[in-house]
Design an enzyme around this catalytic site. Structure first.
Site, short mmCIF file in Angstrom:
data_model
loop_
_atom_site.label_atom_id
_atom_site.label_comp_id
_atom_site.label_asym_id
_atom_site.label_seq_id
_atom_site.Cartn_x
_atom_site.Cartn_y
_atom_site.Cartn_z
N LYS A 151 0.81 -1.22 0.00
CA LYS A 151 0.00 0.00 0.00
C LYS A 151 0.84 1.26 0.00
O LYS A 151 0.45 2.28 -0.57
CB LYS A 151 -0.93 0.03 1.23
N LYS A 155 -6.58 -10.29 -8.28
CA LYS A 155 -7.79 -10.37 -7.46
C LYS A 155 -8.89 -9.49 -8.05
O LYS A 155 -8.60 -8.43 -8.58
CB LYS A 155 -7.48 -9.85 -6.05
N LYS A 215 -12.28 -3.47 -6.67
CA LYS A 215 -13.05 -2.29 -7.10
C LYS A 215 -12.14 -1.23 -7.68
O LYS A 215 -12.59 -0.30 -8.35
CB LYS A 215 -13.89 -1.74 -5.94
#
Ligand code: TRP
Length: 349
Positions: A127, A211, A214
């Protein structure tokens, strides 16, 4: 992590009640991966466990969401929980920041967790990217708050996706070190991850190595929980496959990640095993499989989407569920927090 931790459990096994805790970030745009990987499992676990399900707004602020949108995102996830079948009478559904003890226990755990443990967390590395020194301390500390979420309720079982396994191991290490350091064996249980079954990892419809997410720029890579039957059919029809028919055994899925993903989705939505799906479709082409899959998906998701719309339209009713959930959560958390304060030797305020 666990293998590196120097703390052995001592004393008798943890004797407290078996309890499930899990949480989801308040994001809009929930998709099939969220449904099959989390919500459907949350619903099933109610049959066996006392369940506490949280919407983690304190985690969300590690990445600076729009303050004007945050409450509605929380409501959207709460609506998804209820619409999917989490029963607010049987289980506890609440917003993390409504129970202040999450932050309080996270601070205490900051003094238990070691820098080196957190530095090993792969999600932070992913991240924060190249500029770790510019990310918030909160983002670095995210897994400590997650440990506080779980252990504030002395939860023993935590349904999570594969990507959260490392955070769960950190929670176990924190629990164990807390117990050992304070000479309080078995004060906290060592929570077990529940990661299982088809649907544990739902991949992009276009790339079986990624994966479903969104944040993928193409909406064609995912099925949103609110997609209608027609949209679902279009997306499934265009999903990446290969020219061969479906295999008739699991071994035949090796090296065919996209096909494996679609079969896994079919199994998960129809609550069957992968083998059962292959018994039905083995040898058949995607011309037969895809419409059947799209139909099963729409049958599963349409009623949930309708219920989500109904719930989000009635903010007062939803907020009442969340208020009640926060009260139930506090009733469990506050006595545990009081004991933690005593164990640590904090002032009896
Ligand atoms: N980090 C989890 C995720 O991104 C969300 C989460 C926060 C969570 N606290 C938790 C999951 C406690 C399980 C238990 O999916």
């Amino acid at each position: 992590m666990t293998d590196a931790a120097p703390f052995e459990a001592k004393g008798a096994e943890y004797q407290g009640p078996q309890r499930v805790f899990s949480g989801m970030q308040p994001t809009n745009g929930l998709h099939l991966g969220n449904y099959l990987g989390a919500l459907q499992k949350f619903v099933a676990l109610q049959e066996t466990y006392e369940c506490i399900y949280c919407i983690v707004d304190l985690h969300a602020i590690t990445t600076g969401p729009d303050p004007k949108e945050l409450a509605n995102r929380c409501r959207e996830v709460a609506a998804a929980y209820v619409a999917a079948g989490v029963d607010p009478k049987r289980s506890t559904i609440f917003i993390q920041s409504a129970v202040r003890e999450h932050s309080e226990l996270a601070w205490i755990f900051n003094c238990v967790a070691r820098m080196g443990w957190l530095e090993r967390m792969t999600q932070f590395k992913d991240k924060s990217g190249k500029h770790a020194e510019r990310s918030s301390v909160g983002l670095f500390d995210y897994p400590v708050l997650q440990a506080a979420d779980i252990l504030l309720y002395k939860a023993t079982h935590v349904p999570v996706g594969e990507d959260q396994k490392q955070h769960l191991e950190l929670s176990r290490d924190i629990a164990q070190k807390f117990n050992t350091d304070h000479d309080a064996p078995n004060f906290f249980p060592l929570p077990e991850p529940l990661i299982q079954g088809p649907g544990a990892r739902i991949m992009s419809l276009r790339d079986g190595a990624k994966k479903m997410s969104k944040s993928d720029p193409s909406d064609m890579t995912r099925i949103n929980m609110t997609d209608d039957a027609d949209t679902i059919l279009q997306k499934i029809k265009k999903a990446t496959t290969d020219p061969n028919p479906l295999p008739d055994s699991k071994e035949g899925l090796a090296g065919r990640a996209e096909v494996e993903n679609l079969v896994g989705i079919f199994a998960a939505v129809t609550e069957r095993s992968v083998e059962q799906v292959l018994t039905e479709f083995g040898g058949k082409g995607f011309g037969a499989f895809k419409p059947a899959l799209a139909e099963a998906l729409a049958a599963k998701l349409s009623p949930i989407a309708a219920e989500m719309r109904r719930l989000t339209a009635d903010t007062a009713a939803l907020d009442a569920i969340l208020k009640d959930g926060a009260e139930k959560a506090r009733a469990v958390a506050q006595p545990i927090m009081a004991d933690v304060r005593d164990v640590v030797g904090l002032w009896r305020a």
